[in-house]
Design a protein around this motif. Structure first.
Motif, PDB file in Angstrom:
ATOM      1  N   LEU A  79       0.854  -1.190   0.000  1.00 50.95           N
ATOM      2  CA  LEU A  79       0.000   0.000   0.000  1.00 50.95           C
ATOM      3  C   LEU A  79       0.886   1.235   0.000  1.00 50.95           C
ATOM      4  CD1 LEU A  79      -2.374  -1.137   2.876  1.00 50.95           C
ATOM      5  CD2 LEU A  79      -2.532  -1.708   0.439  1.00 50.95           C
ATOM      6  N   VAL A  80       0.580   2.180  -0.879  1.00 48.26           N
ATOM      7  CA  VAL A  80       1.375   3.390  -1.002  1.00 48.26           C
ATOM      8  C   VAL A  80       0.442   4.594  -0.953  1.00 48.26           C
ATOM      9  CG1 VAL A  80       2.923   4.696  -2.512  1.00 48.26           C
ATOM     10  CG2 VAL A  80       3.122   2.214  -2.385  1.00 48.26           C
ATOM     11  N   ALA A  81       0.854   5.625  -0.244  1.00 46.49           N
ATOM     12  CA  ALA A  81       0.098   6.879  -0.204  1.00 46.49           C
ATOM     13  C   ALA A  81       0.908   7.969  -0.893  1.00 46.49           C
ATOM     14  CB  ALA A  81      -0.185   7.287   1.235  1.00 46.49           C
ATOM     15  N   VAL A  82       0.194   8.822  -1.590  1.00 50.42           N
ATOM     16  CA  VAL A  82       0.800   9.981  -2.247  1.00 50.42           C
ATOM     17  C   VAL A  82      -0.027  11.187  -1.828  1.00 50.42           C
ATOM     18  CG1 VAL A  82       1.401  11.031  -4.448  1.00 50.42           C
ATOM     19  CG2 VAL A  82       1.483   8.553  -4.203  1.00 50.42           C
ATOM     20  N   GLY A 126      -4.400   8.244   2.829  1.00 49.88           N
ATOM     21  CA  GLY A 126      -4.109   7.487   1.614  1.00 49.88           C
ATOM     22  C   GLY A 126      -3.889   6.012   1.903  1.00 49.88           C
ATOM     23  N   ILE A 127      -3.148   5.721   2.968  1.00 51.72           N
ATOM     24  CA  ILE A 127      -2.913   4.327   3.363  1.00 51.72           C
ATOM     25  C   ILE A 127      -4.229   3.670   3.778  1.00 51.72           C
ATOM     26  CG2 ILE A 127      -1.856   2.851   5.132  1.00 51.72           C
ATOM     27  CD1 ILE A 127       0.107   3.644   2.947  1.00 51.72           C
ATOM     28  N   ALA A 128      -5.044   4.378   4.539  1.00 52.12           N
ATOM     29  CA  ALA A 128      -6.331   3.821   4.983  1.00 52.12           C
ATOM     30  C   ALA A 128      -7.233   3.513   3.792  1.00 52.12           C
ATOM     31  CB  ALA A 128      -7.024   4.791   5.945  1.00 52.12           C
ATOM     32  N   ALA A 129      -7.259   4.400   2.809  1.00 57.09           N
ATOM     33  CA  ALA A 129      -8.082   4.180   1.617  1.00 57.09           C
ATOM     34  C   ALA A 129      -7.558   2.988   0.819  1.00 57.09           C
ATOM     35  CB  ALA A 129      -8.102   5.441   0.756  1.00 57.09           C
ATOM     36  N   ALA A 130      -6.247   2.896   0.657  1.00 58.35           N
ATOM     37  CA  ALA A 130      -5.657   1.767  -0.069  1.00 58.35           C
ATOM     38  C   ALA A 130      -5.925   0.458   0.663  1.00 58.35           C
ATOM     39  CB  ALA A 130      -4.154   1.984  -0.248  1.00 58.35           C
ATOM     40  N   ARG A 131      -5.840   0.471   1.990  1.00 54.07           N
ATOM     41  CA  ARG A 131      -6.096  -0.731   2.781  1.00 54.07           C
ATOM     42  C   ARG A 131      -7.540  -1.197   2.597  1.00 54.07           C
ATOM     43  NH1 ARG A 131      -3.474   0.220   7.253  1.00 54.07           N
ATOM     44  NH2 ARG A 131      -1.905  -1.295   6.686  1.00 54.07           N
TER      45      ARG A 131
END
Length: 83
Positions: free
Chosen positions: A10-13, A58-63
């Motif tokens: 998982l990556v956040a930008v 971003g990490i929470a959304a990807a998770r």
């Protein structure tokens, strides 16, 4: 910032919103293990007060997206998608 969820990376930008200088926007990306191109991307929001909050969002959304995917999912077994 990146983390793992099962076999996914998982990556956040995050970046500052050019229209609203005091706010940050973010998206999350989901990568299959060992792949360089993301499987999914998700908009996490555009109203974060700090960069740290935006990255966490971003990490929470990807998770949340990764939890809906088959653990064996990879780009090789997906049909091509064009936006």
């Amino acid at each position: 910032m990146d983390e793992r969820e099962g076999g996914f990376r998982l990556v956040a930008v995050a970046g500052q919103d050019s229209c609203v200088p005091n706010l940050w926007k973010s998206m999350g990306l989901v990568y299959a293990s060992g792949e360089d191109v993301f499987l999914e991307q998700v908009h996490a929001g555009a109203d974060f007060a700090t960069r740290e909050e935006a990255m966490a969002g971003g990490i929470a959304a990807a998770r949340a997206v990764a939890r809906t995917l088959d653990p064996t999912e990879c780009r090789a077994n997906r049909a091509a998608r064009f936006w």
